[in-house]
Design an enzyme around this catalytic site. Structure first.
Site, PDB file in Angstrom:
ATOM      1  N   ASN A   1       0.883  -1.169   0.000  1.00  0.00           N
ATOM      2  CA  ASN A   1       0.000   0.000   0.000  1.00  0.00           C
ATOM      3  C   ASN A   1       0.919   1.218   0.000  1.00  0.00           C
ATOM      4  OD1 ASN A   1      -1.788   2.048   0.459  1.00  0.00           O
ATOM      5  ND2 ASN A   1      -2.465   1.329   2.483  1.00  0.00           N
ATOM      6  N   TRP A   2       1.031   1.825  -1.150  1.00  0.00           N
ATOM      7  CA  TRP A   2       1.967   2.956  -1.276  1.00  0.00           C
ATOM      8  C   TRP A   2       1.452   4.198  -0.541  1.00  0.00           C
ATOM      9  CZ3 TRP A   2       3.830   3.142  -7.139  1.00  0.00           C
ATOM     10  CH2 TRP A   2       4.517   1.946  -7.434  1.00  0.00           C
ATOM     11  N   LYS A   3       0.166   4.216  -0.229  1.00  0.00           N
ATOM     12  CA  LYS A   3      -0.464   5.386   0.409  1.00  0.00           C
ATOM     13  C   LYS A   3      -0.209   6.643  -0.450  1.00  0.00           C
ATOM     14  CE  LYS A   3      -0.179   3.061   4.821  1.00  0.00           C
ATOM     15  NZ  LYS A   3      -0.074   3.145   6.280  1.00  0.00           N
TER      16      LYS A   3
ATOM     17  N   HIS B   1      -9.449   1.165   4.913  1.00  0.00           N
ATOM     18  CA  HIS B   1      -8.190   1.423   5.616  1.00  0.00           C
ATOM     19  C   HIS B   1      -8.442   2.377   6.785  1.00  0.00           C
ATOM     20  CE1 HIS B   1      -4.110   2.507   6.539  1.00  0.00           C
ATOM     21  NE2 HIS B   1      -3.731   1.424   5.883  1.00  0.00           N
TER      22      HIS B   1
ATOM     23  N   GLU C   1      -6.813   4.753   7.897  1.00  0.00           N
ATOM     24  CA  GLU C   1      -6.560   6.174   7.609  1.00  0.00           C
ATOM     25  C   GLU C   1      -7.776   6.812   6.946  1.00  0.00           C
ATOM     26  OE1 GLU C   1      -2.873   5.448   5.550  1.00  0.00           O
ATOM     27  OE2 GLU C   1      -2.004   4.803   7.453  1.00  0.00           O
TER      28      GLU C   1
ATOM     29  N   GLU D   1      -5.338  -4.885  10.481  1.00  0.00           N
ATOM     30  CA  GLU D   1      -4.320  -3.865  10.703  1.00  0.00           C
ATOM     31  C   GLU D   1      -4.606  -3.150  12.019  1.00  0.00           C
ATOM     32  OE1 GLU D   1      -2.382  -2.710   6.702  1.00  0.00           O
ATOM     33  OE2 GLU D   1      -4.067  -1.366   7.038  1.00  0.00           O
TER      34      GLU D   1
ATOM     35  N   GLY E   1       2.619   2.272  10.868  1.00  0.00           N
ATOM     36  CA  GLY E   1       3.587   3.360  10.739  1.00  0.00           C
ATOM     37  C   GLY E   1       4.275   3.738  12.043  1.00  0.00           C
TER      38      GLY E   1
ATOM     39  N   SER F   1       3.458  -2.068  10.470  1.00  0.00           N
ATOM     40  CA  SER F   1       4.905  -2.175  10.724  1.00  0.00           C
ATOM     41  C   SER F   1       5.452  -3.565  10.410  1.00  0.00           C
ATOM     42  CB  SER F   1       5.239  -1.763  12.156  1.00  0.00           C
ATOM     43  OG  SER F   1       4.896  -0.404  12.367  1.00  0.00           O
TER      44      SER F   1
ATOM     45  N   GLY G   1       2.902  -1.206   4.258  1.00  0.00           N
ATOM     46  CA  GLY G   1       2.954   0.222   3.951  1.00  0.00           C
ATOM     47  C   GLY G   1       4.374   0.647   3.634  1.00  0.00           C
ATOM     48  N   GLY G   2       5.037   1.234   4.622  1.00  0.00           N
ATOM     49  CA  GLY G   2       6.370   1.805   4.423  1.00  0.00           C
ATOM     50  C   GLY G   2       7.350   0.898   3.707  1.00  0.00           C
TER      51      GLY G   2
HETATM   52  P1  13P Z   1       3.074   0.372   7.660  1.00  0.00           P
HETATM   53  O1  13P Z   1       3.583  -0.933   7.081  1.00  0.00           O
HETATM   54  O2  13P Z   1       3.799   1.566   7.154  1.00  0.00           O
HETATM   55  O3  13P Z   1       2.965   0.305   9.156  1.00  0.00           O
HETATM   56  O4  13P Z   1       1.566   0.543   7.117  1.00  0.00           O
HETATM   57  C1  13P Z   1       0.705  -0.525   7.189  1.00  0.00           C
HETATM   58  C2  13P Z   1      -0.525  -0.186   6.439  1.00  0.00           C
HETATM   59  O5  13P Z   1      -1.279   0.685   6.832  1.00  0.00           O
HETATM   60  C3  13P Z   1      -0.785  -0.903   5.190  1.00  0.00           C
HETATM   61  O6  13P Z   1      -2.053  -0.634   4.717  1.00  0.00           O
END
Ligand code: 13P
Length: 246
Positions: free
Chosen positions: A5-7, A90, A92, A162, A168, A208, A229-230
Site C-alpha cells: 500500500n503505497w499510500k 483502511h 486512515e 491492521e 507506521g 509495521s 505500507g512503508g
Molecule cells: P506500515 O507498514 O507503514 O505500518 O503501514 C501498514 C498499512 O497501513 C498498510 O495498509
C-alpha cells in the site's frame, strides 16, 4: 498474498521507477503479489506490470457509481485502468475521511459489481486494545460493512487485520497477538459462511510489517500474508517480504 500500500507516496515518475524495479525483481513468487498505488499511477503501472505475476490495486474508490461528485474516482474507472483489487476500509480513510460502516458497505458493493476484489481492512485503535475491546471492534467492522455479502461475493474478499496502533509506528503486533486475532476473525467467518469458506479466506496482517519481522508473522497458521505500507516503497524490502511468505 503480499500486498503493498503505497499510500500518498511517490510522484508518477517515482512510481514508474518503483514498478519497473519490482517487475524486474519479482519473477516467480510463491504467493499472490499486489501493489496498491495512488489513482493517478494505476493506468501507467498497469502497462508496466502487464504479463508479470504482479497484480494492481487502487487504495480507495467512490461510494457512488458515477455523476456529479467532483474529485471522486469510481470503481468502474479503477477497473478500466486494469487494476484487479481495491483496498477499502483502511483505518486512515476511516479516521481522516470519516468513512463509516455504511459508506464502506457501498464501496465494497460497487467494487464487486465492477469486478474489483476488495482488500478490506479492519483493526482496533490503541485505546480499544488497552480496554480489551479489539474483538468486538473487528466484529462490528465486519458486520457493518461486509457480512451482508453472499457467499459467492465473499469469495472475492481478502481481509487485512491492521491494528491501528501498529501502523507506521514501528510497534508491530507480536506473532501471538496477530495469530490470536486472525484465528478469531476466521472463527467469525466460519460462523457466518461455514468452515470451508473461512479456511479459504485470505487474512493479511498489516502494521509495521517489514523485511525483518515478516517471516515470524507469516509463520502463524492464520496469517496468510501481509499488507505492507512503508516497507513496500523500497523494492528490495518488498521482495524480501514476498520471499518470507514463500
Ligand atoms: P506500515 O507498514 O507503514 O505500518 O503501514 C501498514 C498499512 O497501513 C498498510 O495498509
Amino acid at each position: 498474498m503480499v500486498a503493498g500500500n503505497w499510500k500518498m507516496n511517490k510522484t508518477l515518475q517515482e512510481g514508474v521507477a518503483l514498478a519497473t524495479e519490482l517487475k524486474q525483481s519479482v519473477k516467480n513468487p510463491k504467493c499472490a503479489v499486489v501493489i496498491g498505488t495512488p489513482f493517478i499511477h494505476l493506468a501507467t503501472v498497469a502497462e508496466i506490470i502487464k504479463g508479470t505475476p504482479i497484480c494492481l490495486a487502487a487504495e480507495n474508490c467512490a461510494d457512488k457509481a458515477s455523476g456529479a461528485y467532483t474529485g471522486e474516482v469510481s470503481a468502474a474507472m479503477v477497473a478500466s485502468t486494469g487494476a484487479q483489487y481495491c483496498i477499502l476500509g483502511h483505518s486512515e480513510r476511516r479516521a481522516y475521511y470519516h468513512e463509516t460502516y455504511d459508506i464502506l458497505r457501498e464501496k465494497v458493493l460497487l467494487a464487486l459489481e465492477n469486478g474489483l476484489k476488495p482488500i478490506f481492512c479492519i483493526g482496533e485503535v490503541k485505546e480499544e486494545r488497552e480496554a480489551g475491546k479489539q474483538n468486538e471492534v473487528v466484529k462490528a467492522q465486519l458486520e457493518g460493512s461486509v457480512f451482508n455479502l453472499s457467499a459467492e461475493q465473499w469469495a472475492d474478499i481478502t481481509l487485512a487485520y491492521e491494528p491501528v496502533w501498529a501502523i507506521g509506528t514501528g510497534l508491530t503486533a507480536t506473532p501471538e497477538q496477530a495469530q490470536e486475532m486472525h484465528a478469531y476473525i476466521r472463527s467469525l467467518i466460519a460462523e457466518k459462511y461455514g468452515e470451508q469458506i473461512a479456511n479459504d479466506t485470505t487474512i493479511l496482517y498489516g502494521g509495521s510489517c517489514n523485511a525483518k519481522n515478516a517471516a515470524e508473522l507469516f509463520a502463524n497458521p492464520d496469517v496468510d500474508g501481509g499488507l505492507i505500507g512503508g516497507a513496500s516503497l523500497k523494492a528490495p524490502d518488498f521482495c524480501t517480504i514476498i520471499e518470507a511468505r514463500g
